[in-house]
Design a protein around this motif. Sequence first.
Motif, PDB file in Angstrom:
ATOM      1  N   THR A  32       0.979  -1.074  -0.036  1.00 36.54           N
ATOM      2  CA  THR A  32      -0.476   0.564  -0.189  1.00 36.54           C
ATOM      3  C   THR A  32       0.833   1.137   0.145  1.00 36.54           C
ATOM      4  O   THR A  32       1.852   1.380   0.721  1.00 36.54           O
ATOM      5  CB  THR A  32      -1.190  -0.124   0.888  1.00 36.54           C
ATOM      6  OG1 THR A  32      -0.101  -0.479   2.841  1.00 36.54           O
ATOM      7  CG2 THR A  32      -1.967  -1.526   1.270  1.00 36.54           C
TER       8      THR A  32
ATOM      9  N   GLN B 129      -0.049   4.414   1.369  1.00 30.11           N
ATOM     10  CA  GLN B 129      -0.271   4.433   3.055  1.00 30.11           C
ATOM     11  C   GLN B 129       0.414   4.122   4.424  1.00 30.11           C
ATOM     12  O   GLN B 129       0.823   3.094   4.024  1.00 30.11           O
ATOM     13  CB  GLN B 129      -1.582   4.483   3.550  1.00 30.11           C
ATOM     14  CG  GLN B 129      -2.946   5.217   2.334  1.00 30.11           C
ATOM     15  CD  GLN B 129      -4.049   5.686   3.323  1.00 30.11           C
ATOM     16  OE1 GLN B 129      -4.606   4.951   3.915  1.00 30.11           O
ATOM     17  NE2 GLN B 129      -4.623   6.355   2.726  1.00 30.11           N
TER      18      GLN B 129
ATOM     19  N   SER C 177       1.530   3.227   7.900  1.00 31.34           N
ATOM     20  CA  SER C 177       0.653   2.529   8.343  1.00 31.34           C
ATOM     21  C   SER C 177      -0.408   2.908   9.700  1.00 31.34           C
ATOM     22  O   SER C 177      -1.009   2.600   9.607  1.00 31.34           O
ATOM     23  CB  SER C 177       1.567   0.705   9.186  1.00 31.34           C
ATOM     24  OG  SER C 177       2.632   1.156   9.981  1.00 31.34           O
ATOM     25  N   ASP C 178       0.903   4.069  10.071  1.00 31.04           N
ATOM     26  CA  ASP C 178      -0.205   4.749  11.382  1.00 31.04           C
ATOM     27  C   ASP C 178      -1.478   5.986  10.704  1.00 31.04           C
ATOM     28  O   ASP C 178      -2.098   6.538  11.444  1.00 31.04           O
ATOM     29  CB  ASP C 178       1.449   6.290  11.602  1.00 31.04           C
ATOM     30  CG  ASP C 178       1.722   6.730  10.940  1.00 31.04           C
ATOM     31  OD1 ASP C 178       1.391   7.119   9.507  1.00 31.04           O
ATOM     32  OD2 ASP C 178       1.915   7.742  11.585  1.00 31.04           O
ATOM     33  N   GLN C 179      -1.525   5.628   9.437  1.00 31.13           N
ATOM     34  CA  GLN C 179      -2.709   7.044   8.987  1.00 31.13           C
ATOM     35  C   GLN C 179      -2.949   5.622   8.284  1.00 31.13           C
ATOM     36  O   GLN C 179      -3.209   5.204   7.264  1.00 31.13           O
ATOM     37  CB  GLN C 179      -2.019   7.480   7.616  1.00 31.13           C
ATOM     38  CG  GLN C 179      -1.488   8.354   8.044  1.00 31.13           C
ATOM     39  CD  GLN C 179      -0.463   9.190   6.864  1.00 31.13           C
ATOM     40  OE1 GLN C 179      -1.073   9.392   5.638  1.00 31.13           O
ATOM     41  NE2 GLN C 179       0.409  10.204   7.000  1.00 31.13           N
ATOM     42  N   GLY C 180      -4.619   5.905   9.270  1.00 37.05           N
ATOM     43  CA  GLY C 180      -5.807   4.792   8.443  1.00 37.05           C
ATOM     44  C   GLY C 180      -6.690   6.039   7.968  1.00 37.05           C
ATOM     45  O   GLY C 180      -6.622   6.600   7.097  1.00 37.05           O
ATOM     46  N   GLN C 181      -8.246   5.197   7.334  1.00 38.16           N
ATOM     47  CA  GLN C 181      -8.717   5.913   6.425  1.00 38.16           C
ATOM     48  C   GLN C 181      -9.239   7.693   7.238  1.00 38.16           C
ATOM     49  O   GLN C 181      -9.670   8.017   6.558  1.00 38.16           O
ATOM     50  CB  GLN C 181      -9.875   4.729   6.264  1.00 38.16           C
ATOM     51  CG  GLN C 181     -10.889   4.743   7.214  1.00 38.16           C
ATOM     52  CD  GLN C 181     -11.923   3.684   6.811  1.00 38.16           C
ATOM     53  OE1 GLN C 181     -12.314   3.170   5.792  1.00 38.16           O
ATOM     54  NE2 GLN C 181     -13.084   4.328   7.428  1.00 38.16           N
ATOM     55  N   GLU C 182      -9.337   7.904   7.941  1.00 37.58           N
ATOM     56  CA  GLU C 182      -9.829   8.813   8.914  1.00 37.58           C
ATOM     57  C   GLU C 182      -8.454   9.644   9.170  1.00 37.58           C
ATOM     58  O   GLU C 182      -9.309  10.898   9.602  1.00 37.58           O
ATOM     59  CB  GLU C 182     -10.818   8.716   9.936  1.00 37.58           C
ATOM     60  CG  GLU C 182     -11.718   7.465  10.147  1.00 37.58           C
ATOM     61  CD  GLU C 182     -12.438   7.080  11.592  1.00 37.58           C
ATOM     62  OE1 GLU C 182     -12.451   8.220  12.462  1.00 37.58           O
ATOM     63  OE2 GLU C 182     -13.395   6.901  11.581  1.00 37.58           O
ATOM     64  N   PHE C 183      -7.687   9.804   8.572  1.00 36.51           N
ATOM     65  CA  PHE C 183      -6.747  10.854   8.590  1.00 36.51           C
ATOM     66  C   PHE C 183      -7.015  11.517   8.244  1.00 36.51           C
ATOM     67  O   PHE C 183      -7.236  12.066   6.973  1.00 36.51           O
ATOM     68  CB  PHE C 183      -5.628   9.925   8.124  1.00 36.51           C
ATOM     69  CG  PHE C 183      -4.175  10.940   8.361  1.00 36.51           C
ATOM     70  CD1 PHE C 183      -3.346  10.591   9.693  1.00 36.51           C
ATOM     71  CD2 PHE C 183      -3.250  11.247   7.002  1.00 36.51           C
ATOM     72  CE1 PHE C 183      -3.032  11.630   9.843  1.00 36.51           C
ATOM     73  CE2 PHE C 183      -2.664  12.581   7.405  1.00 36.51           C
ATOM     74  CZ  PHE C 183      -1.718  11.935   8.856  1.00 36.51           C
TER      75      PHE C 183
ATOM     76  N   SER D 151      -9.327  14.039   9.244  1.00 33.28           N
ATOM     77  CA  SER D 151     -10.827  13.940   9.446  1.00 33.28           C
ATOM     78  C   SER D 151     -11.283  15.198  10.407  1.00 33.28           C
ATOM     79  O   SER D 151     -11.326  16.234  10.020  1.00 33.28           O
ATOM     80  CB  SER D 151     -11.846  13.118   8.730  1.00 33.28           C
ATOM     81  OG  SER D 151     -11.197  12.391  10.223  1.00 33.28           O
TER      82      SER D 151
END
Length: 79
Positions: A5, A7, A9-15, A17
């Motif tokens: 990927t 991205q 690993s410390d950034q999820g889909q809500e990063f 927001s």
Amino acid sequence: AAGGTNQPSDQGQEFGSSGPIALILIIVLFVAVAFLIRSMTRHLKKVPASFDPPEEGAETPAEDSADTGTADGREKQDH
């Protein structure tokens, strides 16, 4: 490369927001500080230049007559 990927690993889909919420909060805080500064300057204009008691020569005539003992301000004379 593990995962494949783009991205981290410390950034999820809500990063990211919380960015707009934080911006609104910062703007509200700046507006509140501006109103507090405006209010403080109004109150500081009402504060006297000095809190020292008035000088000795600035007594009122009523205080002078009380010191001498007569109502019209003349000193008592011994006859």
